[in-house]
Design a protein around this motif. Structure first.
Motif, short mmCIF file in Angstrom:
data_model
loop_
_atom_site.label_atom_id
_atom_site.label_comp_id
_atom_site.label_asym_id
_atom_site.label_seq_id
_atom_site.Cartn_x
_atom_site.Cartn_y
_atom_site.Cartn_z
N THR A 49 0.84 -1.21 0.00
CA THR A 49 0.00 0.00 0.00
C THR A 49 0.87 1.25 0.00
N TYR A 50 1.92 1.25 0.84
CA TYR A 50 2.84 2.39 0.85
C TYR A 50 3.47 2.59 -0.53
N CYS A 51 3.84 1.47 -1.13
CA CYS A 51 4.51 1.53 -2.43
C CYS A 51 3.61 2.22 -3.46
N GLU A 52 2.33 1.85 -3.45
CA GLU A 52 1.40 2.49 -4.40
C GLU A 52 1.28 3.99 -4.13
N LYS A 53 1.20 4.35 -2.83
CA LYS A 53 1.03 5.78 -2.50
C LYS A 53 2.31 6.58 -2.79
N LEU A 54 3.44 5.97 -2.53
CA LEU A 54 4.71 6.68 -2.75
C LEU A 54 5.03 6.88 -4.23
N THR A 55 4.45 6.04 -5.07
CA THR A 55 4.74 6.19 -6.50
C THR A 55 3.63 6.96 -7.22
N THR A 56 2.68 7.51 -6.46
CA THR A 56 1.64 8.34 -7.05
C THR A 56 2.31 9.50 -7.79
N PRO A 95 9.95 13.19 -0.70
CA PRO A 95 8.50 12.97 -0.88
C PRO A 95 7.72 13.20 0.41
N HIS A 96 8.39 13.14 1.58
CA HIS A 96 7.64 13.34 2.85
C HIS A 96 7.10 14.76 2.96
N LYS A 97 7.64 15.69 2.10
CA LYS A 97 7.16 17.07 2.18
C LYS A 97 5.88 17.28 1.37
N PHE A 98 5.57 16.34 0.48
CA PHE A 98 4.33 16.55 -0.30
C PHE A 98 3.42 15.33 -0.36
N LEU A 99 3.89 14.15 0.09
CA LEU A 99 3.01 12.98 0.07
C LEU A 99 2.69 12.57 1.52
N PRO A 100 1.42 12.64 1.92
CA PRO A 100 1.08 12.29 3.31
C PRO A 100 1.56 10.88 3.70
N ALA A 101 1.52 9.94 2.77
CA ALA A 101 1.93 8.57 3.13
C ALA A 101 3.41 8.52 3.50
N ALA A 102 4.22 9.29 2.78
CA ALA A 102 5.66 9.31 3.07
C ALA A 102 5.91 9.95 4.43
N ASN A 103 5.16 11.00 4.71
CA ASN A 103 5.28 11.68 5.99
C ASN A 103 4.85 10.76 7.14
N GLN A 104 3.81 10.01 6.87
CA GLN A 104 3.30 9.06 7.89
C GLN A 104 4.34 7.99 8.22
N SER A 252 18.38 -6.90 -14.09
CA SER A 252 17.40 -7.99 -13.98
C SER A 252 16.02 -7.52 -14.43
N PRO A 253 15.08 -8.45 -14.61
CA PRO A 253 13.71 -8.04 -14.95
C PRO A 253 12.88 -7.65 -13.73
N TRP A 254 13.53 -7.53 -12.55
CA TRP A 254 12.80 -7.23 -11.31
C TRP A 254 13.15 -5.83 -10.82
N ASP A 255 12.11 -4.97 -10.67
CA ASP A 255 12.35 -3.64 -10.09
C ASP A 255 12.92 -3.80 -8.68
N ARG A 256 13.74 -2.84 -8.28
CA ARG A 256 14.21 -2.78 -6.88
C ARG A 256 13.95 -1.38 -6.39
N MET A 257 13.00 -1.22 -5.48
CA MET A 257 12.70 0.12 -4.98
C MET A 257 12.91 0.17 -3.47
N ASN A 258 13.62 1.20 -3.01
CA ASN A 258 13.84 1.38 -1.57
C ASN A 258 13.53 2.82 -1.18
N PHE A 259 12.99 2.98 0.03
CA PHE A 259 12.71 4.31 0.55
C PHE A 259 13.71 4.57 1.68
N PHE A 260 14.49 5.66 1.53
CA PHE A 260 15.53 6.00 2.51
C PHE A 260 15.01 7.14 3.38
#
Ligand code: AKG
Length: 304
Positions: A49-56, A95-104, A252-260
């Motif tokens: 769910t976070y992933c979907e919101k963070l990539t909005t 993204p925490h400055k403009f996406l509520p999910a990132a801030n949360q 690879s054919p697999w995305d790798r996404m991390n939030f720092f």
């Protein structure tokens, strides 16, 4: 010539006998190695769910980049960088400055409790960044210590700062998982040459300045080896701001996404940079008093 000095500052700022969430053994592991993994800190559904919101808005950003033919966009609220020579997004800063999910997520007790235990103080966000490392296109990050940049270019006085790397997808050696050199955080390695003005623009895509030379890196690896920070989505690595790290390209054919999520102690606020005359933008190193306030934890993950 290069110089390796021992770090005079603590790694764990709290007394060991302060209660949890990390145990005494976990703190000792972090102090020695400069990182610790907490397996499954978030469950997979929650992180999805976070992933979907963070990539909005990510696709719209890519469209903007394509039409403007720019390799980065920097506004007051965020900085977005593409992969070199491509319109694929490499990183989105703050993204925490403009996406509520990132801030949360920044205010989640499961992260904040551990961060405050290690840094032994209230904390605020130095910045956050979403590193996308997309399938086939994501390029690597050369070996570096974040504190080198944050001290020299942002004016962070001491290494009383750490990163929580939340795995948003599965991380494998094959899709460019982060590599760290355990124990390297206990040394300061001098890096050759002055930092040019506006170095941050090129360094977010690739870096040639402020990196340790090969002799120093070989010595650090001889002592500590190289550890791959692999795991399932929802696991979190806490790592010291002075730990040497880097990563390889994702062929690879697999995305790798991390939030720092980069937390700094409120007792370690930024001063003028120690290198170039002008600091990097707010999106990379916050000094705005409105954002340099102690972060308050959410009661429950779903509070807001
Ligand atoms: C950075 O953003 O400074 C990193 O080192 C990240 C490396 C990665 O995302 O693989």
């Amino acid at each position: 010539m290069f110089e390796i000095r021992s770090r005079p500052d603590p790694v764990v700022w709290a007394d060991d006998d302060k209660t949890g969430p990390f145990s005494r053994q976990e703190l000792e592991f972090y102090r020695t190695n400069g990182y610790i993994k907490v397996e499954g800190l978030f469950d997979v559904d929650e992180i999805q769910t976070y992933c979907e919101k963070l990539t909005t808005g990510k696709d719209e950003l890519e469209e903007d980049i394509k039409s403007n033919k720019e390799e980065f966009i920097s506004t007051d609220n965020y900085t977005c960088v593409t992969e070199p020579g491509s319109t694929k997004i490499r990183s989105i800063y703050s993204p925490h400055k403009f996406l509520p999910a990132a801030n949360q997520l920044c205010r989640d007790r499961r992260l904040l409790g551990r961060v405050r235990q290690i840094l032994d103080s209230d904390v605020y966000m130095h910045h956050t960044r979403l590193n996308c490392k997309q399938q086939f296109k994501g390029t690597g990050f050369y070996w570096h210590s974040d504190f080198e940049t944050w001290h020299t270019e942002d004016g962070m006085p001491r290494p009383r700062c750490l990163t929580c790397m939340v795995l948003m997808t599965r991380n494998l050696p094959q899709n460019g998982a982060l590599m760290v050199i355990p124990g390297s955080h206990r040394h300061y390695i001098s890096c050759a040459g002055p930092t040019p003005d506006n170095h941050w623009i090129s360094s977010l895509q690739d870096r040639y300045i402020g990196i340790p030379n090969q002799e120093a890196l070989s010595q650090m690896v001889k002592e500590g080896g190289i550890h791959y920070c692999t795991g399932e989505a929802g696991s979190v690595f806490f790592f010291d701001c002075n730990l040497l790290h880097g990563s390889q390209a994702n062929f690879s054919p697999w995305d790798r996404m991390n939030f720092f999520l980069v937390y700094n102690s409120v007792d370690n606020k930024l001063v003028p940079p120690f290198g170039p005359p002008k600091p990097r933008p707010e999106t990379l190193g916050t000094r705005d008093p409105a954002w340099v306030q102690p972060i308050t934890p959410l009661e429950k993950p779903t509070d807001e």
